[in-house]
Design an enzyme around this catalytic site. Structure first.
Site, PDB file in Angstrom:
ATOM      1  N   GLY A  15      42.598  36.101  47.077  1.00 18.79           N
ATOM      2  CA  GLY A  15      41.159  36.152  47.404  1.00 18.79           C
ATOM      3  C   GLY A  15      40.529  34.780  47.249  1.00 18.79           C
ATOM      4  N   ASN A  89      42.814  37.295  41.657  1.00 18.82           N
ATOM      5  CA  ASN A  89      41.348  37.352  41.802  1.00 18.82           C
ATOM      6  C   ASN A  89      40.891  38.325  42.881  1.00 18.82           C
ATOM      7  OD1 ASN A  89      38.473  36.032  41.925  1.00 18.82           O
ATOM      8  ND2 ASN A  89      39.310  35.845  43.990  1.00 18.82           N
ATOM      9  N   SER A 141      36.596  41.869  34.996  1.00 21.48           N
ATOM     10  CA  SER A 141      35.137  42.020  35.108  1.00 21.48           C
ATOM     11  C   SER A 141      34.640  42.509  33.751  1.00 21.48           C
ATOM     12  CB  SER A 141      34.831  43.074  36.182  1.00 21.48           C
ATOM     13  OG  SER A 141      33.473  43.467  36.140  1.00 21.48           O
ATOM     14  N   TYR A 154      36.004  51.639  40.269  1.00 21.94           N
ATOM     15  CA  TYR A 154      36.121  50.192  40.023  1.00 21.94           C
ATOM     16  C   TYR A 154      36.313  49.923  38.531  1.00 21.94           C
ATOM     17  CZ  TYR A 154      34.591  45.232  40.050  1.00 21.94           C
ATOM     18  OH  TYR A 154      34.492  43.862  39.891  1.00 21.94           O
ATOM     19  N   LYS A 158      39.499  48.128  36.756  1.00 21.88           N
ATOM     20  CA  LYS A 158      39.378  46.880  35.991  1.00 21.88           C
ATOM     21  C   LYS A 158      39.790  47.081  34.521  1.00 21.88           C
ATOM     22  CE  LYS A 158      37.899  43.934  39.180  1.00 21.88           C
ATOM     23  NZ  LYS A 158      38.743  42.799  39.646  1.00 21.88           N
TER      24      LYS A 158
END
Ligand code: NAP
Length: 258
Positions: A15, A89, A141, A154, A158
């Site tokens: 990314g 990433n 994150s 999400y 993470k």
């Protein structure tokens, strides 16, 4: 250039064509590394790589697809040699109330954010073991450390990245390889701009109001800049951080303390 950095190493940043990944790629080139940036959009990657001929290369890779990852690592090594620094990433953040989170959204969040990290780490580790040196840095994150409403898939992915980081740090501790995570709070990138646009559409708030809501969770009252996350990654790659492994470093203005 950092005096603390062994130059000419090969770093691969997934990314790496936009946002936090692009800032990391630029920081590592600035530190004297050869950097491969990967993603699904070759045009975006080539635009950035073209500004650093001989030092940065663009390689297409879908992190959710193991075949694509293997092919991309082979291609990346052809020009710059074995990958010594891997920055996982690439990520996506889609929101939905949990009850409206269908299996497809759940799977997409896990595939890109968690399984993507698994695929790339498996591809990079054998060369690091041979070299008896490696740095793996996972861009998780604050959602890897605490929960947030409306982003359960999400957050679950993470948290998985943070767990993977901790296990690998122990498994490779005696092999010269460190594995760490950086955990940004809301950071000024496309992901945040899309989240703000989403809030505007769904709640009728103005863009300024939505933006203020995102920055209010940060005790410093502001949005994190991609370069601040990149600097933490660059430090983790250097000699001074050789004893730092298994850590999840929040870059969030004090929003999360662990
Ligand atoms: P971004 O600009 O949208 O970057 C995400 C990158 O991931 C893009 O370059 C994208 O490239 C790549 N990507 C997405 N899906 C991919 C896939 N299947 N295969 C390969 N590459 C893929 O957003 P960002 O904010 O910089 O995000 C970078 C990381 O930071 C993510 O892991 C995100 O979860 C994390 N993060 C961001 C924030 C924030 O507030 N911005 C906060 C905490 C953590 P292509 O579309 O070309 O594939």
């Amino acid at each position: 250039m950092s005096v603390d950095m062994e130059t000419q190493r090969h770093a691969l940043v997934t990314g790496g064509g936009s946002g936090i990944g692009a800032a990391i790629a630029l920081a590592l080139v600035d530190a004297g590394m050869h950097v491969t940036i990967t993603g699904r959009r070759l045009d975006v990657l080539e635009l950035l790589a073209a500004r650093h001929p001989g030092k940065m290369q663009a390689v297409v890779m879908d992190v959710a697809d193991a075949t694509s990852v293997a092919k991309a690592f082979t291609q990346a090594k052809t020009q710059f040699g074995p990958v010594q620094i891997l920055v996982n990433n690439a990520g996506q953040a889609h929101s939905a109330p949990f009850i409206k989170t269908d299996a497809a959204l759940w799977q997409q969040m896990l595939s890109v954010n968690l399984t993507g990290t698994f695929h790339c780490t498996q591809a990079a580790l054998p060369d690091m073991v041979v070299a008896k040196w490696g740095r793996i840095i996972n861009v998780a994150s604050t959602a890897g450390l605490v929960g947030y409403a409306y982003v359960a898939a999400y957050v679950a992915a993470k948290h998985g990245v943070v767990g993977l980081t901790r296990s690998l740090a122990l498994e490779y501790a005696k092999k010269g390889i460190t594995v760490n995570a950086v955990c940004p709070g809301y950071t000024e990138t496309d992901i945040l701009r899309e989240s703000i646009a989403n809030v505007v559409v769904k709640t009728g708030r103005t863009e300024e109001e939505a933006r203020a809501e995102f920055s209010s969770g940060n005790p410093q009252g502001r949005i994190v800049q991609p370069e601040e996350v990149a600097d933490a990654v660059r430090w983790l790659c250097g000699k001074a951080a050789a004893s730092v492994t298994g850590q999840s470093i929040a870059v969030s203005g004090g929003e999360v303390m662990n």
